[in-house]
Design a protein around this motif. Structure first.
Motif, PDB file in Angstrom:
ATOM      1  N   ASN A 107     -18.849  58.104  30.556  1.00 39.92           N
ATOM      2  CA  ASN A 107     -17.746  58.336  31.496  1.00 39.92           C
ATOM      3  C   ASN A 107     -18.270  58.662  32.895  1.00 39.92           C
ATOM      4  OD1 ASN A 107     -15.944  57.942  29.406  1.00 39.92           O
ATOM      5  ND2 ASN A 107     -15.736  60.122  28.944  1.00 39.92           N
ATOM      6  N   LEU A 152     -18.012  56.851  36.686  1.00 39.92           N
ATOM      7  CA  LEU A 152     -17.552  57.518  37.904  1.00 39.92           C
ATOM      8  C   LEU A 152     -18.492  57.285  39.083  1.00 39.92           C
ATOM      9  CD1 LEU A 152     -16.203  61.016  36.790  1.00 39.92           C
ATOM     10  CD2 LEU A 152     -14.936  59.238  37.986  1.00 39.92           C
ATOM     11  N   THR A 153     -19.797  57.141  38.812  1.00 36.81           N
ATOM     12  CA  THR A 153     -20.752  56.974  39.908  1.00 36.81           C
ATOM     13  C   THR A 153     -20.468  55.726  40.733  1.00 36.81           C
ATOM     14  OG1 THR A 153     -22.300  55.808  38.444  1.00 36.81           O
ATOM     15  CG2 THR A 153     -22.563  58.212  38.677  1.00 36.81           C
ATOM     16  N   ASP A 197     -16.542  57.279  42.540  1.00 33.90           N
ATOM     17  CA  ASP A 197     -16.459  58.475  43.380  1.00 33.90           C
ATOM     18  C   ASP A 197     -17.653  59.371  43.054  1.00 33.90           C
ATOM     19  OD1 ASP A 197     -15.840  60.952  44.571  1.00 33.90           O
ATOM     20  OD2 ASP A 197     -13.695  60.532  44.447  1.00 33.90           O
ATOM     21  N   LYS A 209     -16.822  63.138  42.600  1.00 28.85           N
ATOM     22  CA  LYS A 209     -16.250  63.406  41.278  1.00 28.85           C
ATOM     23  C   LYS A 209     -17.331  63.382  40.198  1.00 28.85           C
ATOM     24  CE  LYS A 209     -11.420  61.991  41.720  1.00 28.85           C
ATOM     25  NZ  LYS A 209     -10.359  61.091  41.192  1.00 28.85           N
ATOM     26  N   ALA A 210     -18.286  62.495  40.368  1.00 28.56           N
ATOM     27  CA  ALA A 210     -19.375  62.420  39.398  1.00 28.56           C
ATOM     28  C   ALA A 210     -20.196  63.707  39.414  1.00 28.56           C
ATOM     29  CB  ALA A 210     -20.262  61.218  39.697  1.00 28.56           C
ATOM     30  N   LEU A 215     -10.983  63.280  35.480  1.00 30.35           N
ATOM     31  CA  LEU A 215     -11.626  62.753  36.680  1.00 30.35           C
ATOM     32  C   LEU A 215     -11.647  61.229  36.705  1.00 30.35           C
ATOM     33  CD1 LEU A 215     -14.646  65.227  36.942  1.00 30.35           C
ATOM     34  CD2 LEU A 215     -12.529  65.230  38.287  1.00 30.35           C
ATOM     35  N   ARG A 216     -11.550  60.606  35.545  1.00 28.49           N
ATOM     36  CA  ARG A 216     -11.643  59.141  35.500  1.00 28.49           C
ATOM     37  C   ARG A 216     -10.303  58.480  35.213  1.00 28.49           C
ATOM     38  NH1 ARG A 216     -14.067  56.827  29.930  1.00 28.49           N
ATOM     39  NH2 ARG A 216     -13.122  55.011  30.899  1.00 28.49           N
TER      40      ARG A 216
END
Length: 357
Positions: free
Chosen positions: A185, A189-190, A193, A196-197, A238-239
């Motif tokens: 996950n 995210l990388t 954002d 966020k990561a 977050l995702r």
């Protein structure tokens, strides 16, 4: 230390008191109840008789039973005891003849009647043989019960070791499975954002502390388990896209109890694994309630097929399988777990109820 010493001496004390009671009743009180003064050779015979029974009891208990009977040599065991019983009675008969016991007892009971030799009364010999077999029977019964208890304790210990080994293996499978999905996950995210990561990595590090320190134990506090689940859900948020609707009901505070660590995670993880889509509307419902000793978890998510090209899509789903096995091992007959996969709403529903007592 003193308490342990007392516990060790209890069996010895029971043996001493048991033999004292048996000896007084059979070999002292019973003869005295006749109200006749008996010759000294009679009391010597009683002492010899009592000593022989004690010797027979422990020889049978410590040698014959473990080395012959428990090695399935039943016929030999019976023959040895039968021959020993005859020898025991024969020894008493020899003693009576040697001390002229019949004449002495006649004079004690009938001093005014001239003594006339008579054939031996074998009623008393049969009585002595029965007492011999009673001693053998009691020693055999005690040894058999002790062996059964020892075998049962050994069996339970083996079962406990097997369960602990299996639980350790299952937890070793669950933990990598969890991190595998979570890191996947964060990797996603990388590309979307970076901030966020970073936040996700911070949350993951806090969760790793829980996994490293709490999963070493068989049980953890329910409050810690719930905090872990909340961190996991925040990490998953977050995702998520706006198309995913979350309905989460996890109490902020609960009455404290103990629970197996990471027991609830696979059910919640499964919601995010199979219940979200980047193209379609979806909903995830997670409700957790504790009433008394009962903990109830209900999850509900829309069913989507994971992409076959992702690690998640290729996952074998060992998390749920292992969790069900852990439930069977840790909470036998104390949990209820149901799944609903077939319904018009195309939802995957899980109901879990655990008695934490």
């Amino acid at each position: 230390m003193q308490e342990n010493a007392i516990k060790k001496n209890i069996p010895l004390l029971i043996h001493i008191l048991g033999w004292a009671l048996f000896g007084c009743v059979i070999f002292v009180l019973s003869p005295l109840s006749a109200g006749v003064e008996r010759p000294n050779v009679f009391w010597l015979k009683q002492g010899i008789n009592f000593s022989l029974l004690i010797g027979i009891f422990y020889f049978n208990f410590l040698y014959l039973i473990p080395r012959i009977l428990f090695n399935n040599k039943i016929s030999l065991f019976l023959i040895v005891n039968f021959v020993a019983g005859l020898a025991y009675v024969g020894l008493l008969i020899v003693y009576d003849d040697w001390t002229n016991m019949q004449e002495l007892m006649h004079k004690a009971f009938r001093p005014d009647v001239p003594y006339t030799p008579r054939p031996r009364n074998f009623y008393w010999d049969i009585s002595q043989l029965l007492i011999f077999f009673m001693a053998v029977g009691i020693s055999t019964s005690i040894a058999a019960v002790q062996k059964w208890q020892s075998d049962e304790q050994f069996r339970l210990k083996l079962m406990e070791e097997k369960v602990n080994s299996e639980l350790t293996y299952l937890k070793a499978q669950i933990n990598p499975h969890f991190f595998f999905n979570t890191l996947n996950n964060i990797y996603a995210l990388t590309n979307i954002d970076v901030e966020k990561a970073k936040t996700a990595l911070l949350k993951l590090s806090r969760m790793m502390r829980y996994v490293l320190y709490e999963t070493e134990k068989n049980h953890t506090l329910l409050s810690k388990e719930l905090d872990f689940l909340k961190d996991f859900i925040e990490l998953m948020k977050l995702r998520l896209s706006p198309r995913v609707k979350l309905n989460i009901e996890i109490p902020e505070k609960v009455e404290e109890a103990e629970i197996a660590p990471m027991l609830l995670l696979p059910f919640i993880e499964n919601c995010f694994k199979h219940g979200i889509s980047s193209q379609k509307e979806s909903e995830i419902v997670i409700t957790l309630i504790k009433q008394g000793n009962k903990l109830t978890l209900e999850t509900q998510n829309t069913i989507f097929n994971s992409s076959e090209n992702t690690p998640e899509g290729k996952s074998s789903g060992i998390g749920l399988v292992n969790t069900m096995r852990r439930l069977e091992l840790l909470y036998p007959n104390k949990f209820q777990l149901t799944f609903d996969r077939e319904n018009p709403e195309n939802q995957y529903r899980v109901y879990l109820n655990i008695d934490l007592k």
